[in-house]
Design a protein around this motif. Structure first.
Motif, PDB file in Angstrom:
ATOM      1  N   LEU A 177      50.256  31.116  26.756  1.00  0.00           N
ATOM      2  CA  LEU A 177      51.108  32.301  26.849  1.00  0.00           C
ATOM      3  C   LEU A 177      51.239  32.981  25.497  1.00  0.00           C
ATOM      4  O   LEU A 177      51.089  34.207  25.381  1.00  0.00           O
ATOM      5  N   VAL A 178      51.528  32.170  24.488  1.00  0.00           N
ATOM      6  CA  VAL A 178      51.679  32.663  23.117  1.00  0.00           C
ATOM      7  C   VAL A 178      50.850  31.770  22.209  1.00  0.00           C
ATOM      8  O   VAL A 178      50.918  30.536  22.312  1.00  0.00           O
ATOM      9  N   GLY A 201      57.353  25.868  25.727  1.00  0.00           N
ATOM     10  CA  GLY A 201      57.114  26.392  24.396  1.00  0.00           C
ATOM     11  C   GLY A 201      57.693  25.497  23.318  1.00  0.00           C
ATOM     12  O   GLY A 201      58.704  24.817  23.537  1.00  0.00           O
ATOM     13  N   VAL A 202      57.039  25.482  22.162  1.00  0.00           N
ATOM     14  CA  VAL A 202      57.554  24.811  20.966  1.00  0.00           C
ATOM     15  C   VAL A 202      58.094  25.907  20.062  1.00  0.00           C
ATOM     16  O   VAL A 202      57.356  26.822  19.680  1.00  0.00           O
ATOM     17  N   CYS A 203      59.383  25.834  19.715  1.00  0.00           N
ATOM     18  CA  CYS A 203      60.085  27.000  19.191  1.00  0.00           C
ATOM     19  C   CYS A 203      60.576  26.812  17.756  1.00  0.00           C
ATOM     20  O   CYS A 203      60.707  25.687  17.257  1.00  0.00           O
ATOM     21  N   ASP A 204      60.843  27.960  17.125  1.00  0.00           N
ATOM     22  CA  ASP A 204      61.199  27.963  15.702  1.00  0.00           C
ATOM     23  C   ASP A 204      62.511  27.246  15.400  1.00  0.00           C
ATOM     24  O   ASP A 204      62.728  26.793  14.273  1.00  0.00           O
ATOM     25  N   ASP A 205      63.412  27.157  16.382  1.00  0.00           N
ATOM     26  CA  ASP A 205      64.701  26.526  16.125  1.00  0.00           C
ATOM     27  C   ASP A 205      64.651  25.000  16.259  1.00  0.00           C
ATOM     28  O   ASP A 205      65.685  24.332  16.230  1.00  0.00           O
ATOM     29  N   GLY A 206      63.439  24.464  16.412  1.00  0.00           N
ATOM     30  CA  GLY A 206      63.295  23.011  16.507  1.00  0.00           C
ATOM     31  C   GLY A 206      63.504  22.476  17.907  1.00  0.00           C
ATOM     32  O   GLY A 206      63.734  21.272  18.071  1.00  0.00           O
ATOM     33  N   THR A 207      63.400  23.332  18.918  1.00  0.00           N
ATOM     34  CA  THR A 207      63.535  22.877  20.297  1.00  0.00           C
ATOM     35  C   THR A 207      62.216  23.026  21.038  1.00  0.00           C
ATOM     36  O   THR A 207      61.343  23.800  20.658  1.00  0.00           O
ATOM     37  N   PHE A 222      56.466  37.057  31.072  1.00  0.00           N
ATOM     38  CA  PHE A 222      56.778  35.644  30.860  1.00  0.00           C
ATOM     39  C   PHE A 222      56.464  35.242  29.421  1.00  0.00           C
ATOM     40  O   PHE A 222      57.261  34.561  28.765  1.00  0.00           O
ATOM     41  N   ALA A 223      55.304  35.680  28.924  1.00  0.00           N
ATOM     42  CA  ALA A 223      54.944  35.371  27.536  1.00  0.00           C
ATOM     43  C   ALA A 223      55.916  36.022  26.560  1.00  0.00           C
ATOM     44  O   ALA A 223      56.290  35.419  25.545  1.00  0.00           O
ATOM     45  N   SER A 224      56.343  37.248  26.856  1.00  0.00           N
ATOM     46  CA  SER A 224      57.290  37.952  25.975  1.00  0.00           C
ATOM     47  C   SER A 224      58.616  37.207  25.878  1.00  0.00           C
ATOM     48  O   SER A 224      59.259  37.206  24.818  1.00  0.00           O
ATOM     49  N   LEU A 225      59.045  36.591  26.982  1.00  0.00           N
ATOM     50  CA  LEU A 225      60.280  35.802  26.956  1.00  0.00           C
ATOM     51  C   LEU A 225      60.175  34.692  25.917  1.00  0.00           C
ATOM     52  O   LEU A 225      61.086  34.495  25.104  1.00  0.00           O
ATOM     53  N   PHE A 226      59.055  33.957  25.926  1.00  0.00           N
ATOM     54  CA  PHE A 226      58.882  32.859  24.973  1.00  0.00           C
ATOM     55  C   PHE A 226      58.817  33.383  23.540  1.00  0.00           C
ATOM     56  O   PHE A 226      59.454  32.816  22.642  1.00  0.00           O
ATOM     57  N   ASN A 231      61.810  32.692  20.778  1.00  0.00           N
ATOM     58  CA  ASN A 231      61.202  32.493  19.450  1.00  0.00           C
ATOM     59  C   ASN A 231      60.301  31.262  19.398  1.00  0.00           C
ATOM     60  O   ASN A 231      60.434  30.408  18.524  1.00  0.00           O
ATOM     61  N   CYS A 232      59.379  31.208  20.362  1.00  0.00           N
ATOM     62  CA  CYS A 232      58.406  30.114  20.428  1.00  0.00           C
ATOM     63  C   CYS A 232      57.038  30.655  20.011  1.00  0.00           C
ATOM     64  O   CYS A 232      56.427  31.425  20.768  1.00  0.00           O
ATOM     65  N   PRO A 233      56.537  30.299  18.840  1.00  0.00           N
ATOM     66  CA  PRO A 233      55.239  30.815  18.395  1.00  0.00           C
ATOM     67  C   PRO A 233      54.057  30.301  19.206  1.00  0.00           C
ATOM     68  O   PRO A 233      52.985  30.896  19.179  1.00  0.00           O
ATOM     69  N   ASN A 234      54.252  29.202  19.939  1.00  0.00           N
ATOM     70  CA  ASN A 234      53.209  28.692  20.820  1.00  0.00           C
ATOM     71  C   ASN A 234      53.835  28.274  22.146  1.00  0.00           C
ATOM     72  O   ASN A 234      54.831  27.548  22.166  1.00  0.00           O
ATOM     73  N   ALA A 235      53.242  28.771  23.228  1.00  0.00           N
ATOM     74  CA  ALA A 235      53.761  28.466  24.564  1.00  0.00           C
ATOM     75  C   ALA A 235      52.600  28.385  25.541  1.00  0.00           C
ATOM     76  O   ALA A 235      51.573  29.047  25.378  1.00  0.00           O
TER      77      ALA A 235
END
Length: 270
Positions: A177-178, A201-207, A222-226, A231-235
Motif C-alpha cells: 500500500l505504502v 502498517g509499521v508506523c512512525d509512532d512506534g506502533t 486505503f493507502a492514503s489512510l495509512f 503515519n505509516c511509511p510502509n503498509a
C-alpha cells in the motif's frame, strides 16, 4: 431558593447537559485497553476499525504477535477465529486478530509464510494476475525478538540471500500500500473500484496498525489512510472483500468467516 443559588444550579444543569450532548455526538468508539495495545472504530476519512500494538510491547514477554494456520495436532487449517480461540492455553488470551494474507482453494497461503521459524511457503516472486501480483508486493515479517518490518518482496529476497534477515514469522501479500512513504505507483485517486479492504502498517509512532475498512474503499483511499492519517511509511494490503476478517472483542467485532493464515496478538495473563 435565593435567586443567586437558583441561577448557579441552573447553570450547572446546562453545563452537564452540554457536556453530555458533546459526548453523544462523538461517534468514534475506543476500547479501554492498556497503553500497549488498543482497538477503536473511526468514521473519518471513512469508517474503519483499527487495532494497534506498540513495538516496545512486542519485546516484552507479556505480548506476542503470531501467525496461526494449523493447530499442533492437525494438518487441517483452523479456518475461523473460534477455532483459533479453542487452541489457546488457559493462561493466554487473544486480544485481536485478522486474516493474514491470501490463500488458495485449500486455504493454504500463496505467498511466503514462516511460522515459528519454519518455512511453510517459499517467497513468491512470480508475475501474474490479481491483487497479489500487483507489483510491488511485500512481506510483513518479524524476528524472534519481535521487531516487525514490512519489506518489498525483492528487497527481502536479497536480505534472505545475504543472511541479513531471520524471519521467525512472515506473511507475504500484495500489493504494497505504502512503500517508503510513497503510495503504490499503480493506485489512482480517481479509481472507482470500491471494496472492503484490510491491511497492516509499521508506523512512525512506534506502533503496528492493523486496519479493516468498514465500508468499501479504493486502494488509493486505503493507502492514503495509512500514509496520511496513521503515519505509516510502509503498509501492506492483506486481503479484501469476503476474505477480510477482524476479531476485536473490545470493540464488539468478531467476523465468522473462513480464512487461511491468521495474525493476532496474544497476551500472557500470568
Amino acid at each position: 431558593m435565593p435567586s443567586s443559588l437558583f441561577t448557579l444550579a441552573l447553570s450547572t444543569i446546562v453545563l452537564v447537559l452540554s457536556l453530555s450532548a458533546c459526548q453523544q455526538s462523538n461517534t468514534d468508539t475506543a476500547s479501554s485497553d492498556t497503553d500497549s495495545w488498543s482497538c477503536q472504530s473511526q468514521d473519518m476519512p471513512f469508517s474503519y476499525s483499527a487495532c494497534r500494538i506498540t513495538a516496545e510491547a512486542l519485546t516484552d514477554e507479556r505480548y506476542a504477535l503470531k501467525l496461526f494456520w494449523q493447530s499442533s495436532d492437525s494438518s487441517q487449517p483452523m479456518l475461523t477465529f473460534d477455532a483459533l480461540l479453542s487452541t489457546l492455553p488457559t493462561d493466554k488470551t487473544l486480544n485481536f486478530a485478522m486474516n493474514a494474507g491470501m490463500y488458495n482453494q485449500k486455504y493454504a497461503p500463496i505467498g511466503y509464510t514462516v511460522i515459528e521459524g519454519k518455512e511453510i511457503k517459499s517467497l513468491n516472486l512470480k508475475e501474474g494476475g490479481g491483487n497479489f501480483h500487483l507489483l510491488p508486493n511485500g512481506v510483513m515479517w518479524w524476528d524472534k525478538a519481535g521487531k516487525v518490518q514490512i519489506t518489498e518482496s525483492n528487497a527481502l529476497s536479497e536480505l534472505l540471500s545475504e543472511d541479513k534477515a531471520q524471519p521467525w514469522y512472515a506473511t507475504q501479500s500484495g500489493p504494497m500500500l505504502v512503500i517508503n512513504n510513497e503510495i503504490h505507483p499503480q493506485f489512482k485517486p480517481d479509481s472507482t473500484s470500491l471494496k472492503i479492504r484490510n491491511g497492516a502498517g509499521v508506523c512512525d509512532d512506534g506502533t503496528i496498525q492493523f486496519v479493516n475498512s468498514d465500508e468499501p474503499v479504493t486502494f488509493y483511499q486505503f493507502a492514503s489512510l495509512f500514509r496520511d492519517n496513521l503515519n505509516c511509511p510502509n503498509a501492506l494490503f492483506l486481503d479484501g472483500g469476503i476474505a477480510s476478517a477482524l476479531y476485536a472483542p473490545s470493540i464488539d467485532k468478531q467476523d465468522k468467516k473462513e480464512m487461511g493464515v491468521m495474525i493476532g496478538v496474544v497476551e500472557n495473563k500470568e
